[in-house]
Design a protein around this motif. Structure first.
Motif, mmCIF file in Angstrom:
data_model
loop_
_atom_site.group_PDB
_atom_site.id
_atom_site.type_symbol
_atom_site.label_atom_id
_atom_site.label_comp_id
_atom_site.label_asym_id
_atom_site.label_seq_id
_atom_site.Cartn_x
_atom_site.Cartn_y
_atom_site.Cartn_z
ATOM 1 N N PHE A 487 -27.290 27.053 48.092
ATOM 2 C CA PHE A 487 -26.559 27.570 49.244
ATOM 3 C C PHE A 487 -25.227 26.842 49.384
ATOM 4 O O PHE A 487 -25.126 25.642 49.069
ATOM 5 N N SER A 518 -29.981 26.699 60.184
ATOM 6 C CA SER A 518 -28.887 27.556 60.658
ATOM 7 C C SER A 518 -29.110 27.997 62.096
ATOM 8 O O SER A 518 -28.177 27.998 62.917
ATOM 9 N N THR A 599 -27.683 34.283 53.532
ATOM 10 C CA THR A 599 -26.424 33.892 54.188
ATOM 11 C C THR A 599 -25.839 35.058 54.974
ATOM 12 O O THR A 599 -25.408 34.897 56.130
#
Length: 658
Positions: A487, A518, A599
């Motif tokens: 990532f 996140s 993402t």
């Protein structure tokens, strides 16, 4: 209580495609299997099974789960009942503490009724084998019918003694509740006395598709003209005769394998045919054939061959059921036996190969059969012949498939020596009448529906974007949670001149860690409470550092969460029902770019939530025109910059959600 070790063994051993394959005919659809829903009446398959994920989803009813939940849903079993059923199927020994009489009485009402019926089946069989009366009357009768010991045991046949209350006394003595003995119809209470319903009869247990005893058929062996020759259990919470087929438990696998079901009338017909090696045979147990019974067969095969005795009067009465079969879109053939013979007598004296050959060579298409049967009555009478032709066209009109209807009209024209044009006109009139009646019904239903539609239109017109994004988060965790991926991280670092610069780094994370970090960064909680429960559950599960297996995970979540998890997992599989690949439309596989997909989904959710905040601030600005709004305007500017930042990271311009 069933031990955890037994439950784990059942989950590890049971294959969802094998379990469901006993109840539904499944066909290959890519890596999955599809079939007709066993929970709703449908003509096109909306039921999907994933052998890879070991789950199933019924898109018509919304139900879904694993092998255990399927048995629970289909057979209305409790969790322990489903485990017992699967343990029996896979020959797994059940470790459990023995039920006390108190625990037995505390069982659910339906389970208690099943327990009573299963006790009765064992009692009747034990009585037949281990009492002088049972051997002399019951066992000798079955032996005279030509049934072997293996066949008698396989179908659970037995004998109820001549004594008025022998069974009831034994059942009460064993701790079974009189209330349930009465509810399943084994015991009749009158003037504070109890009597056995099936006194002095040989007994045929009637089983569900999964093998549970639902009720009984009892045949009297004396010449008592006041007593019915055959007596069936009354309707109960577990026995609905219109929805049950005798022999379906023993026939289901053979029906799927042979892709055909032989349908006859009596218990002994089924047993004798089965013993003769024709195992794909069931019976309507002497009742008129119903749509529910036909749908039961329809799950396993599209082909039915109706077996008729060689009795002309019985034939005419029985062919009424053919129209019902045609309405279900099934293929129907009819096979009659020589005069004076029935499936029982014919199978008993005919060698296996000869029996198979006879069934194959004498199975006629329904239209040929119906025409040859009724034409004997019409002979040279033009009015009778006209009525016969109309009767034939009515049957053809029941067929849903237009191509099949046309082929049958052509065949009818040839057999009846009448023009196709006349038959097509008659068919059109009948179809138009059906359409008109259907339209009237539709209009009435629409009037009732319009009120509800108007109330919900404003709600359903808008796609709930937050719901869809949150669902994607859960889907990612379920499909890829324990994957390790690269990532991108963007960090602010000081250069040699002391200036802060955004630096891109690539780091390895487990997908569940990336999602968790996140959402934690923005202090985001999922708005949908079910999704939030699944999210919390999954994060806790992954943190145990165990290999994620969906069947193991589904074991430890509630039925509500299990249903939602299955729906999310099978969402993409729904496309397989439409056979997109045959139309050269290919769905991009997300696991080729997992990190990118993760993402994009997280950034999209963050974008949506930030945009929602901006809209809320704008609303507050419009309501406070005279106030100092500089702080709010500054916040809008900051949030707008954040959205621009999302746009850069996503590498594309995204339209705002509204």
């Amino acid at each position: 209580m069933i031990s955890k070790n037994t439950i784990d063994t059942v989950f590890e051993t049971a294959r969802v495609e094998e379990v469901i394959g006993d109840f539904v005919q499944l066909k290959r659809a890519g890596t999955n299997l599809k079939g007709l829903s066993p929970f709703s009446d449908e003509k096109s398959p909306s039921f999907m099974v994933s052998p890879v994920k070991q789950i199933w989803k019924d898109f018509s009813s919304g139900k879904g789960g694993n092998a255990v939940t399927f048995v629970m849903e289909h057979e209305h079993f409790s969790f322990p009942e489903a485990i017992r059923y699967l343990a029996k199927k896979y020959n797994i020994e059940i470790e459990e503490t023995e039920r006390t009489s108190e625990e037995q009485q505390e069982a659910s009402e339906k389970e208690s009724m099943y327990l009573v019926s299963e006790f009765a089946q064992k009692y009747f069989q034990n009585t037949m084998y281990n009492t002088d009366e049972g051997q002399a009357i019951g066992l000798s009768y079955f032996k005279e019918r030509g049934f072997t010991s293996d066949t008698i045991k396989k179908f659970g046949l037995g004998y109820s003694p001549e004594t008025w209350d022998a069974f009831t006394k034994e059942a009460l003595g064993q701790g079974y509740n009189l209330e349930y003995l009465e509810k399943v119809g084994l015991t009749i209470s009158k003037d504070e006395k109890q009597f056995d319903r099936f006194k002095g009869r040989v007994m045929f247990p009637i089983q569900s598709m999964s093998g549970r005893v639902l009720g009984f058929g009892g045949r009297i062996l004396t010449n008592d003209k006041k007593a019915a020759k055959y007596l069936n259990s009354p309707e109960s919470d577990i026995y609905h005769k219109s929805k049950v087929l005798y022999g379906i438990y023993h026939a289901k696998q053979a029906i799927v394998k042979q892709d055909n079901c032989f349908l006859c009338e009596g218990y002994t017909d089924v047993i004798q045919m089965h013993q003769a090696g024709v195992e794909n045979v069931v019976s309507s147990s002497g009742t008129a054939l119903t749509s529910d019974q036909i749908r039961l067969i329809n799950r396993l095969t599209k082909n039915i061959t109706v077996l008729f005795d060689g009795d002309a009067a019985g034939l005419r009465a029985s062919i009424r059921g053919i129209d019902l079969i045609l309405e279900e879109g099934m293929n129907v053939k009819v096979c009659t036996f020589p005069e004076g013979e029935d499936p029982d007598s014919f199978a008993r004296k005919t060698p296996h190969e000869e029996l198979l050959r006879y069934l194959d060579e004498n199975a006629k298409d329904f239209i040929q059969f119906k025409a040859s049967l009724l034409m004997k009555d019409a002979k040279n009478d033009p009015i009778k012949k006209a009525d016969l032709i109309r009767d034939m066209v009515i049957s053809i009109s029941k067929i849903p498939d237009r191509i099949k209807r046309e082929i049958y009209i052509q065949e009818c024209s040839r057999i009846m020596e009448i023009s196709e044009e006349v038959l097509f006109n008659t068919l059109a009139q009948l179809m138009q009448k059906d359409i008109s009646e259907a339209n009237k019904k539709f209009v009435q239903e629409q009037k009732a529906f319009e009120v509800h539609k108007n109330e919900t239109a404003s709600v359903s017109a808008k796609v709930d974007i937050q719901y869809e994004l949150e669902k994607k988060i859960i889907q990612i965790l379920l499909l890829y949670g324990d994957f390790e991926e690269d990532f991108e991280d963007f960090l602010w670092k000081a250069n040699d001149d002391g200036e802060l610069k955004e630096v891109r780094e690539v780091n390895k994370y487990k997908v569940f860690q990336r999602v968790y970090l996140s959402l934690q960064e923005d202090e985001v909680e999922l708005a949908n409470p079910v999704f939030q429960s699944i999210y919390n559950n999954l994060i806790a599960y992954f943190n145990q550092d165990k290999k994620f297996e969906i069947e193991q995970y589904l074991m430890q979540v509630s039925p509500e969460l299990s249903q939602e998890v299955t729906s999310i997992l099978m969402a993409d599989e729904k496309d397989m029902l439409h056979n997109w690949e045959a139309k050269q439309i290919y769905v991009k596989l997300k696991d080729k770019t997992v990190s990118q997909y993760v993402t994009e989904t997280i950034l999209s959710l963050r974008w949506f939530l930030v945009n929602k905040i901006i809209e809320e601030i704008k609303m507050s600005l419009s309501n406070t025109i005279e106030s100092d709004n500089s702080e709010n305007l500054s916040m809008v500017m900051d949030y707008s910059k954040l959205i621009n930042n999302f746009s850069v990271k996503l590498g594309r311009v995204m339209s705002r959600y509204s």
